[in-house]
Design a protein around this motif. Structure first.
Motif, mmCIF file in Angstrom:
data_model
loop_
_atom_site.group_PDB
_atom_site.id
_atom_site.type_symbol
_atom_site.label_atom_id
_atom_site.label_comp_id
_atom_site.label_asym_id
_atom_site.label_seq_id
_atom_site.Cartn_x
_atom_site.Cartn_y
_atom_site.Cartn_z
ATOM 1 N N CYS A 140 49.780 46.598 34.597
ATOM 2 C CA CYS A 140 50.094 47.870 35.260
ATOM 3 C C CYS A 140 51.363 47.751 36.100
ATOM 4 O O CYS A 140 51.675 46.682 36.632
ATOM 5 N N ASP A 141 52.084 48.861 36.247
ATOM 6 C CA ASP A 141 53.163 48.885 37.222
ATOM 7 C C ASP A 141 52.557 49.068 38.613
ATOM 8 O O ASP A 141 51.354 49.300 38.761
ATOM 9 N N SER A 142 53.365 48.954 39.633
ATOM 10 C CA SER A 142 52.858 48.952 41.009
ATOM 11 C C SER A 142 52.099 50.225 41.352
ATOM 12 O O SER A 142 51.051 50.183 41.995
ATOM 13 N N GLU A 143 52.625 51.365 40.924
ATOM 14 C CA GLU A 143 52.000 52.638 41.287
ATOM 15 C C GLU A 143 50.622 52.792 40.645
ATOM 16 O O GLU A 143 49.647 53.141 41.310
ATOM 17 N N SER A 144 50.537 52.530 39.342
ATOM 18 C CA SER A 144 49.241 52.666 38.676
ATOM 19 C C SER A 144 48.270 51.587 39.124
ATOM 20 O O SER A 144 47.056 51.817 39.166
ATOM 21 N N LEU A 145 48.787 50.397 39.494
ATOM 22 C CA LEU A 145 47.925 49.336 40.000
ATOM 23 C C LEU A 145 47.225 49.785 41.273
ATOM 24 O O LEU A 145 46.024 49.544 41.452
ATOM 25 N N ASN A 146 47.944 50.438 42.157
ATOM 26 C CA ASN A 146 47.342 50.917 43.400
ATOM 27 C C ASN A 146 46.164 51.844 43.121
ATOM 28 O O ASN A 146 45.102 51.745 43.753
ATOM 29 N N GLN A 147 46.333 52.743 42.183
ATOM 30 C CA GLN A 147 45.267 53.683 41.842
ATOM 31 C C GLN A 147 44.072 52.962 41.232
ATOM 32 O O GLN A 147 42.915 53.263 41.546
ATOM 33 N N LYS A 148 44.328 51.986 40.386
ATOM 34 C CA LYS A 148 43.246 51.267 39.722
ATOM 35 C C LYS A 148 42.483 50.377 40.703
ATOM 36 O O LYS A 148 41.258 50.219 40.584
ATOM 37 N N LEU A 149 43.179 49.789 41.667
ATOM 38 C CA LEU A 149 42.499 48.972 42.666
ATOM 39 C C LEU A 149 41.563 49.826 43.520
ATOM 40 O O LEU A 149 40.459 49.396 43.865
ATOM 41 N N LYS A 150 42.014 51.021 43.868
ATOM 42 C CA LYS A 150 41.155 51.934 44.620
ATOM 43 C C LYS A 150 39.923 52.315 43.798
ATOM 44 O O LYS A 150 38.803 52.369 44.318
#
Length: 235
Positions: A140-150
């Motif tokens: 994942c790129d940084s932005e989508s990673l943030n959403q997936k971690l949440k």
């Protein structure tokens, strides 16, 4: 586009490797509380509040930490938090809080070898699925990673943070400003005076610290210490 790909690749190194985290554990670096690699809070940081509670084993491990980016947090979750959570939950023969110095598959095999065969397989597979779920995030790129971690933390907490005598949880904050409401809501059944007594500071002071942790150099290096001192146990 090419720059972003290279930047994301650099951010991931070396957090994806188990050996990186193994060295941290062997060096007894505190990965559960404080500032990872002594890096202050910035606008890319992830602040986490984690908890591992087991009444029967007399374990209460909870605290606040700041990780410099989503990939460093992903590495901690995959290679430290989940193996430790698995071992604590399913190993019923050892006492005290222990951090495995092994990769996740080895932790599973060793735990199964030395414990009763009547483990809850549904729960065991749920934890294994969590590991596989996290492992897919590295692309994942940084932005989508943030959403997936949440999304991961919400699903994980729904599964593991609902038994009175045994709990696992993780809360992830992209912005320190969000921490204030979490702390306040966690003890919202008390009056303002009791809340302030519990956290040993005024709500106004806590809100200021959270709201200004990124912009104020002193607070960027002090907020996590304030939280671990004043609001370590919120469940």
């Amino acid at each position: 586009m090419e720059f972003n790909i290279k930047q994301n690749t650099l951010e991931k190194r070396p957090y994806r490797s188990f050996s990186f985290w193994e060295e941290k554990i062997l060096n007894e670096e505190n990965l559960w509380e404080g500032y990872f690699d002594n890096k202050e809070i910035t606008n890319t940081s992830k602040v986490i509040y984690t908890g591992i509670f087991d009444l029967e084993k007399n374990i209460l491990q909870c605290g606040w930490a700041a990780y410099p980016c989503g990939y460093s947090l992903l590495g901690f979750l995959q290679h430290v938090f989940l193996p430790t959570s698995f071992f604590t939950w399913f190993d019923r023969k050892s006492d005290g809080f222990l951090i495995p110095i092994s990769d996740f598959d080895t932790v599973i095999n060793e735990t199964l070898k030395y414990n009763d065969s009547n483990m809850d397989l549904t729960s065991l597979n749920s934890m294994k699925n969590s590991y596989d779920f996290l492992n897919n995030f590295w692309d994942c790129d940084s932005e989508s990673l943030n959403q997936k971690l949440k999304s991961f933390s919400k699903k994980f907490n729904a599964t593991w943070n609902n038994i009175p005598n045994q709990r696992l949880f993780i809360e992830i904050f992209d912005d320190p400003c969000d921490i204030f409401n979490f702390v306040k809501d966690s003890i919202s059944w008390e009056s303002k005076e009791f809340i302030e007594e519990d956290i040993s500071m005024s709500l106004e002071a806590l809100k200021f610290a959270c709201d200004n942790a990124v912009e104020e150099p002193l607070l960027s290096r002090r907020l996590i210490d304030i939280l671990n001192t004043n609001a370590p146990i919120l469940f």
